[in-house]
Design an enzyme around this catalytic site. Structure first.
Site, PDB file in Angstrom:
ATOM      1  N   GLY A  71      -3.942   4.884  10.004  1.00  0.00           N
ATOM      2  CA  GLY A  71      -2.687   4.224  10.343  1.00  0.00           C
ATOM      3  C   GLY A  71      -1.693   5.128  11.058  1.00  0.00           C
ATOM      4  O   GLY A  71      -1.058   4.717  12.036  1.00  0.00           O
ATOM      5  N   ASN A 151       5.338  -1.729   3.409  1.00  0.00           N
ATOM      6  CA  ASN A 151       4.514  -1.087   2.384  1.00  0.00           C
ATOM      7  C   ASN A 151       5.239  -0.895   1.061  1.00  0.00           C
ATOM      8  O   ASN A 151       4.611  -0.747   0.029  1.00  0.00           O
ATOM      9  CB  ASN A 151       3.995   0.263   2.894  1.00  0.00           C
ATOM     10  CG  ASN A 151       5.080   1.102   3.516  1.00  0.00           C
ATOM     11  OD1 ASN A 151       5.748   0.686   4.475  1.00  0.00           O
ATOM     12  ND2 ASN A 151       5.293   2.286   2.987  1.00  0.00           N
ATOM     13  N   GLN A 179      -0.587  -2.646   6.133  1.00  0.00           N
ATOM     14  CA  GLN A 179      -0.563  -3.312   4.817  1.00  0.00           C
ATOM     15  C   GLN A 179      -1.069  -4.746   4.895  1.00  0.00           C
ATOM     16  O   GLN A 179      -1.340  -5.364   3.861  1.00  0.00           O
ATOM     17  CB  GLN A 179       0.863  -3.325   4.244  1.00  0.00           C
ATOM     18  CG  GLN A 179       1.361  -1.981   3.770  1.00  0.00           C
ATOM     19  CD  GLN A 179       0.673  -1.483   2.504  1.00  0.00           C
ATOM     20  OE1 GLN A 179       0.207  -2.269   1.678  1.00  0.00           O
ATOM     21  NE2 GLN A 179       0.598  -0.184   2.352  1.00  0.00           N
ATOM     22  N   ALA A 200      -8.578   1.685   7.220  1.00  0.00           N
ATOM     23  CA  ALA A 200      -9.628   1.177   6.318  1.00  0.00           C
ATOM     24  C   ALA A 200      -9.303   1.390   4.842  1.00  0.00           C
ATOM     25  O   ALA A 200      -9.666   0.564   4.002  1.00  0.00           O
ATOM     26  CB  ALA A 200     -10.961   1.844   6.660  1.00  0.00           C
ATOM     27  N   HIS A 201      -8.603   2.490   4.522  1.00  0.00           N
ATOM     28  CA  HIS A 201      -8.418   2.786   3.093  1.00  0.00           C
ATOM     29  C   HIS A 201      -7.378   1.888   2.423  1.00  0.00           C
ATOM     30  O   HIS A 201      -7.129   1.991   1.229  1.00  0.00           O
ATOM     31  CB  HIS A 201      -8.063   4.264   2.878  1.00  0.00           C
ATOM     32  CG  HIS A 201      -6.654   4.629   3.236  1.00  0.00           C
ATOM     33  ND1 HIS A 201      -5.677   4.822   2.278  1.00  0.00           N
ATOM     34  CD2 HIS A 201      -6.049   4.833   4.425  1.00  0.00           C
ATOM     35  CE1 HIS A 201      -4.544   5.151   2.875  1.00  0.00           C
ATOM     36  NE2 HIS A 201      -4.738   5.168   4.185  1.00  0.00           N
ATOM     37  N   THR A 237     -15.594  13.460  18.333  1.00  0.00           N
ATOM     38  CA  THR A 237     -16.878  12.875  17.909  1.00  0.00           C
ATOM     39  C   THR A 237     -16.614  11.731  16.936  1.00  0.00           C
ATOM     40  O   THR A 237     -15.852  11.889  15.981  1.00  0.00           O
ATOM     41  CB  THR A 237     -17.747  13.961  17.233  1.00  0.00           C
ATOM     42  OG1 THR A 237     -17.929  15.019  18.169  1.00  0.00           O
ATOM     43  CG2 THR A 237     -19.082  13.402  16.793  1.00  0.00           C
ATOM     44  N   CYS A 325       4.217   8.410   0.521  1.00  0.00           N
ATOM     45  CA  CYS A 325       4.519   9.461   1.476  1.00  0.00           C
ATOM     46  C   CYS A 325       5.838  10.142   1.175  1.00  0.00           C
ATOM     47  O   CYS A 325       6.049  11.283   1.541  1.00  0.00           O
ATOM     48  CB  CYS A 325       4.565   8.880   2.882  1.00  0.00           C
ATOM     49  SG  CYS A 325       3.348   7.603   3.125  1.00  0.00           S
TER      50      CYS A 325
HETATM   51  C1  LIG Z   1      -0.494   3.648   4.687  1.00  0.00           C
HETATM   52  C2  LIG Z   1       0.359   3.219   5.812  1.00  0.00           C
HETATM   53  C3  LIG Z   1       0.407   3.943   7.020  1.00  0.00           C
HETATM   54  C4  LIG Z   1      -0.338   5.248   7.195  1.00  0.00           C
HETATM   55  O1  LIG Z   1      -1.714   5.061   7.242  1.00  0.00           O
HETATM   56  P1  LIG Z   1      -2.686   6.316   7.028  1.00  0.00           P
HETATM   57  O2  LIG Z   1      -4.050   5.740   7.202  1.00  0.00           O
HETATM   58  O3  LIG Z   1      -2.425   6.806   5.648  1.00  0.00           O
HETATM   59  O4  LIG Z   1      -2.351   7.320   8.062  1.00  0.00           O
HETATM   60  C5  LIG Z   1       1.170   3.462   8.053  1.00  0.00           C
HETATM   61  N1  LIG Z   1       1.878   2.326   7.922  1.00  0.00           N
HETATM   62  C6  LIG Z   1       1.872   1.602   6.791  1.00  0.00           C
HETATM   63  C7  LIG Z   1       2.658   0.343   6.710  1.00  0.00           C
HETATM   64  C8  LIG Z   1       1.122   2.020   5.698  1.00  0.00           C
HETATM   65  O5  LIG Z   1       1.127   1.321   4.578  1.00  0.00           O
END
Ligand SMILES: *Cc1c(COP(=O)(O)O)cnc(C)c1O
Length: 390
Positions: A71, A151, A179, A200-201, A237, A325
């Site tokens: 993200g 988020n 989100q 993806a996470h 890569t 964060c």
């Molecule tokens: C988690 C999140 C991100 C950051 O994504 P990462 O994959 O952790 O870099 C950015 N924007 C929102 C709204 C998020 O919830």
């Protein structure tokens, strides 16, 4: 002790089916997807299938998907990429005050380099007014970036309405949908977006992999330079196993999203209703209905969110004070301040986010466990004693 995870907005565990799909790509199918030989081609085949699955899920064309590290990279790529590509056209950007830091920080950097950014305010429920966005547009505006779902407080923005305005005015429109994807319907054509970030996470895939959707014809500079992977749009890569995981995670979401979100809305509303009823002087943050199916964010007067978190953790419950964060800093959440919470109340706020494996009994356990913790902490607070009778 059984542990209960209610922090899916920070990250989700990898679905076991996702893990199984990824495994061969660490070992026998380890090839570099850019290689000509059969090892490379089998890796590439897996990667392109994943690209197709993601494109299909968000209504895009496969060639409009750029896989990346997640993200934050997608947001940085979108903001810096458009600012660079359109600098001859203008220097004005519109974003909301409640964007993720992965959008806000690039905007702040661009301000230092001579760009102008208008930060659109939100109402008390965290909603951006599309008409305010329209009013902020000038003949120098090159980019609008408004997140799909917040988020911290879960409020879902009127992206389609803003998209229509951006399309009419021919301004590039980016949405951070990190989100939203996998949790609520996301279709790039219905939303009229040109750029869309996802990771993806946040939907049961692996960490460190995501994508930026780039609508055909959108002018955006590259962010990572070097090799010509991703049709020349991103060097490095390819993270084949991660991309396979993202693809599998998307397929599972496609199967499950409807039933899952309906179930989560039930759990969400039960938790909100229960907490507000059991704990006096507590308030819901965000919109009551235009919110993510899995997000609960509540402020409790007279106590520190961190103290509640530690007490909950001792009881086996994992929640958050808001954004993972910023939770290590002492600054109150910029999102809670933006919806009109005072510093004091913002500090006493908790986010519970549920997911695929959350059970009704988990919610019941929180409803049993949290009220006495709040009560205990308030009794220790001199502020609360002063106003006990109110
Ligand atoms: C988690 C999140 C991100 C950051 O994504 P990462 O994959 O952790 O870099 C950015 N924007 C929102 C709204 C998020 O919830």
């Amino acid at each position: 002790m059984e542990r209960i995870y209610l922090d899916y907005a920070a990250t989700t565990g990898c679905d076991l089916e996702v893990l199984e799909a990824m495994k061969p790509y660490f070992t026998e199918k380890f090839g570099n997807a850019s290689s000509i030989h059969s090892f490379g081609q089998e890796a590439k085949k897996g990667m392109e299938d994943a690209r197709g699955a993601l494109a299909d899920f968000i209504g895009a064309k496969p060639e409009e998907i750029v896989f990346n590290s997640g993200g934050s990279e997608a947001d940085n790529h979108a903001i810096f990429g458009v600012a660079g590509a359109l600098q001859k056209k203008g220097n004005h950007i519109i974003a909301s005050v409640i964007e993720h830091h992965a959008v806000l920080e690039p905007c702040k950097l661009l301000e230092k380099r001579g760009y102008q950014v208008t930060y659109i305010k939100v109402n008390n429920e965290g909603l951006v007014d599309a008409q305010e966005v329209k009013k902020a547009i000038t003949d120098k505006t090159i980019l609008i970036s408004i997140m799909h779902a917040n988020n911290e407080i879960g409020t879902v923005q009127p992206i389609a309405e803003i998209g229509k305005i951006a399309r009419e005015k021919e301004i590039t429109f980016h949405t951070d949908a990190v989100q939203a994807v996998g949790h609520i319907p996301v279709n790039v054509n219905e939303l009229d977006v040109d750029l869309l970030s996802l990771a993806a996470h946040k939907f049961y895939g692996p960490k460190g992999v995501g994508a930026l959707y780039i609508r055909k014809g959108t002018r955006v500079h590259n962010f990572l330079h070097g090799g010509d992977q991703e049709r020349g749009r991103r060097a490095s890569t390819s993270n084949v196993s991660g991309i396979i995981g993202l693809g599998k995670a998307i397929e599972l979401c496609k199967e499950k999203i409807e039933q899952e979100s309906a179930a989560q809305i039930q759990l969400r509303d039960a938790l909100i209703k229960g907490l507000l009823a059991k704990i006096p002087r507590s308030y819901l943050n965000g919109h009551p209905t235009q919110r993510l199916p899995n997000n609960v964010n509540i402020s409790f007067e007279y106590i520190e969110g961190e103290s509640i978190l530690l007490n909950l953790d001792m009881m086996g419950i994992a929640a958050s004070t808001g954004s993972a964060c910023t939770s290590s800093s002492l600054e109150p959440s910029h999102v809670l301040l933006a919806i009109g919470r005072t510093h004091e109340i913002a500090h006493g706020s908790l986010r519970f986010s549920m997911g695929r494996w959350t059970k009704k009994s988990d919610i019941d356990y929180v409803l049993e466990t949290l009220p006495p913790i709040v009560d205990k902490l308030r009794k220790m607070s001199p502020l609360y004693d002063d106003r006990k009778t109110t």
